[in-house]
Design a protein around this motif. Structure first.
Motif, PDB file in Angstrom:
ATOM      1  N   HIS D  71       3.541   2.640   5.713  1.00  0.00           N
ATOM      2  CA  HIS D  71       2.916   1.797   4.692  1.00  0.00           C
ATOM      3  C   HIS D  71       2.324   2.649   3.564  1.00  0.00           C
ATOM      4  N   LEU D  72       1.796   3.810   3.894  1.00  0.00           N
ATOM      5  CA  LEU D  72       1.264   4.700   2.854  1.00  0.00           C
ATOM      6  C   LEU D  72       2.388   5.228   1.973  1.00  0.00           C
ATOM      7  N   TRP D  73       3.504   5.586   2.594  1.00  0.00           N
ATOM      8  CA  TRP D  73       4.644   6.091   1.826  1.00  0.00           C
ATOM      9  C   TRP D  73       5.132   5.040   0.818  1.00  0.00           C
ATOM     10  N   VAL D  74       5.177   3.792   1.288  1.00  0.00           N
ATOM     11  CA  VAL D  74       5.639   2.711   0.411  1.00  0.00           C
ATOM     12  C   VAL D  74       4.689   2.556  -0.779  1.00  0.00           C
ATOM     13  N   LEU D  75       3.394   2.592  -0.519  1.00  0.00           N
ATOM     14  CA  LEU D  75       2.441   2.493  -1.624  1.00  0.00           C
ATOM     15  C   LEU D  75       2.619   3.668  -2.587  1.00  0.00           C
ATOM     16  N   TRP D  76       2.719   4.857  -2.045  1.00  0.00           N
ATOM     17  CA  TRP D  76       2.846   6.070  -2.858  1.00  0.00           C
ATOM     18  C   TRP D  76       4.122   6.030  -3.703  1.00  0.00           C
ATOM     19  N   THR D  77       5.232   5.724  -3.059  1.00  0.00           N
ATOM     20  CA  THR D  77       6.528   5.783  -3.735  1.00  0.00           C
ATOM     21  C   THR D  77       6.811   4.555  -4.584  1.00  0.00           C
ATOM     22  N   ASP D  78       6.466   3.386  -4.061  1.00  0.00           N
ATOM     23  CA  ASP D  78       6.986   2.166  -4.655  1.00  0.00           C
ATOM     24  C   ASP D  78       5.941   1.431  -5.492  1.00  0.00           C
ATOM     25  N   TYR D  79       4.700   1.398  -5.008  1.00  0.00           N
ATOM     26  CA  TYR D  79       3.696   0.672  -5.796  1.00  0.00           C
ATOM     27  C   TYR D  79       3.173   1.510  -6.970  1.00  0.00           C
ATOM     28  N   PHE D  80       2.712   2.714  -6.669  1.00  0.00           N
ATOM     29  CA  PHE D  80       2.107   3.531  -7.735  1.00  0.00           C
ATOM     30  C   PHE D  80       3.170   4.075  -8.673  1.00  0.00           C
ATOM     31  N   LYS D  81       2.883   3.966  -9.964  1.00  0.00           N
ATOM     32  CA  LYS D  81       3.825   4.383 -10.992  1.00  0.00           C
ATOM     33  C   LYS D  81       3.156   5.380 -11.925  1.00  0.00           C
ATOM     34  N   PRO D  82       3.945   6.133 -12.691  1.00  0.00           N
ATOM     35  CA  PRO D  82       3.373   7.165 -13.563  1.00  0.00           C
ATOM     36  C   PRO D  82       2.196   6.683 -14.408  1.00  0.00           C
TER      37      PRO D  82
END
Lengths: 141, 141, 141, 141, 141, 141
Positions: D71-82
């Motif tokens: 779930h952390l990976w998904v937030l890091w990769t997919d939710y957060f953007k530049p």
């Protein structure tokens, strides 16, 4: 009559297990049930014109055929042992063909290919029975 | 005699499927095979003094019991339908108890708990048979 | 504040757990998040003409709806206990309907079906709250 | 109040999704629920002398901590953007630390390590809220 | 350079794929990496006295050995084809032994068994190379 | 020449592991193999007119790209450590971009996007090599 005596009651039989403990429980019906699912999916695909239904059929068929492969691999690797090759010298090749046939049914919507898969699984089932599988690997009902 | 006529040959029977297409294929034996595995694992755990073996038994039992739950959930949710409740009014409760019993066998190394699980699965098997499961949901061999 | 475990402070509450240890942590929001995903996928499917996008929507919806079912099964089997039936006699049936509705949303691209699923999950959420779920099964923020 | 307006109603917000369609639904609570489970498991491990229970605690903790990482990976990769890095320049590093902390809780039965994990997840939750997460990525109840 | 697909440049080679599309990509290194992991886990198990660490080693070894089996099954079923048997008549048997050895390493903490597994995988790697695997199934770096 | 000296022979290097024991084994080739699969799938998709084949390509590409993400996440979280940032200050950002690119290849059938993913993985491979990865994390052949 499927299965009769627990492995622990027959210490001379050393069955390996689908769970790799080994627990000693195996049944080709696990592969057959998934292969029947593949066949039914193809039949339903052929009789439907609904785009979403057909897309779902393609993806679910992929999953069930993968489960067929998994159950076949377990039988090949874990249930069948060198001593079984004497009575069933073709069993390795049959397992190989069956697993390759499971790959083929992923790629097709041809009902005949699903029937070939079922026939190959039934050959493996014969070898399972012929090597004492029901008594050695299932519990009595 | 397990299974007889393909769902597509019996359009008046609308069986739901373990694959949720629905493909129309179900069999409580999928749950039973995993539950037999659990029982055999516990028996082997009890007769072993090897630390690594016993640790593996605990973790593999956890996995097989989870598979039991999965197969029970599919039967409960996907196979059984409201019209079945008339003939088998307790089937929801039996599925519930069986799934809870699968949780219990995860937590114990008591062989009797595994036997209770098998008995509950056999009750579900009765309801599957009593609602026409074999003919409606399996292919003829 | 984060260190406080309500379970250990409330020894009279014996919550079962989604991890089946049992750890004692549950929240219907896990099912709801996946169901919201299903609803958003359907909305995006309806507003797109891109063939690849729509195929991906169908397959991802299948996965998220399966996760909905999993989270519902856990609540039904592991969280809810016989004593809860007195206050919420319909909870078994609501879980059953919700899980069946999750199967329906796999099969459709009708937004209303996704809304029905969310409504059923919210009913389960009410029962979770009404049986002391928040205090018994979550940690304080 | 969690979530308010569907992504499709806010076309200027381009949220990516945990399902990668993207569906646009995210919530750090998914990670937090699993982390609470880890913490509860450790607490129960510490208060038990039962060998089987403790072994199960170790293996289930491994699984739940892996889910935290997912779930952390998904937030890091997919939710957060530049564009989020301007307001929350440390968010990459916080995600990194949190994921590493999830690895640490796999390896320990120290309750304080589980508390640190929860604190890091709460920092990510702050960034999710501070970047408009609730309104952009959840549906109104 | 990365854009070149050897498969499409070499139409006479019909490589099947680990993804079963078939995509045409295979490498025994996938099995080897997991087997190296198994070996390293056993080495660390042997040099540790920590109970939790050793329990985790047992369960993680189980998972990595299962991945070894999976990668071996894919090579056996999907990469190797009947025409390869002429040059490598023992390849079926080697795959069989290697998969059985992967089961053995699940059951033991003997480093020598892990070494035997690596040696068998290296034999399969030789057959992969000898049947043109590198050029047919990987992209140039 | 890949890999040379076992972690246990180099006690001063504390490599974390893809299995999180940590076992100490890592290789970016795991991500690259899956990314090569994605590229080959797109190439085959583009050269086929078969509806079922193309649907399967879309769904299998989704799975392989998810595996790319998983392997990248493991490298980012478990292999790379704070001390590596001195020599490769951009490594966090490169991992982030690569994981986001893996999401992009799920959504497209544009071969150039798959090439970009491979290029990013090769950058990570450089950092793995530049931080002593081959000697520290693989066994000698």
């Amino acid at each position: 009559m499927l299965g009769r005596i627990l492995t622990s009651l027959l210490p001379t039989i050393t069955a390996r297990a689908h769970c790799d403990l080994p627990c000693g429980v195996y049944h080709p019906m696990q592969a057959r049930i998934e292969a029947e699912s593949v066949k039914a999916i193809i039949a339903k695909y052929q009789s439907s014109n609904d785009e979403v239904f057909r897309q779902r059929a393609v993806l679910i068929k992929e999953q069930r055929a993968e489960l067929v492969k998994h159950h076949l691999w377990v039988l090949w690797t874990d249930y069948f042992k060198p001593e079984h090759l004497e009575k069933f010298p073709d069993i390795q090749d049959t397992c190989w063909k069956a697993a390759k046939q499971a790959s083929i049914v992923k790629r097709t919507v041809d009902l005949d290919e699903a029937k070939k898969l079922l026939a190959l699984i039934d050959q493996i089932d014969e070898a399972w029975k012929g090597t004492g599988g029901p008594a050695a690997t299932r519990l009595p009902a």
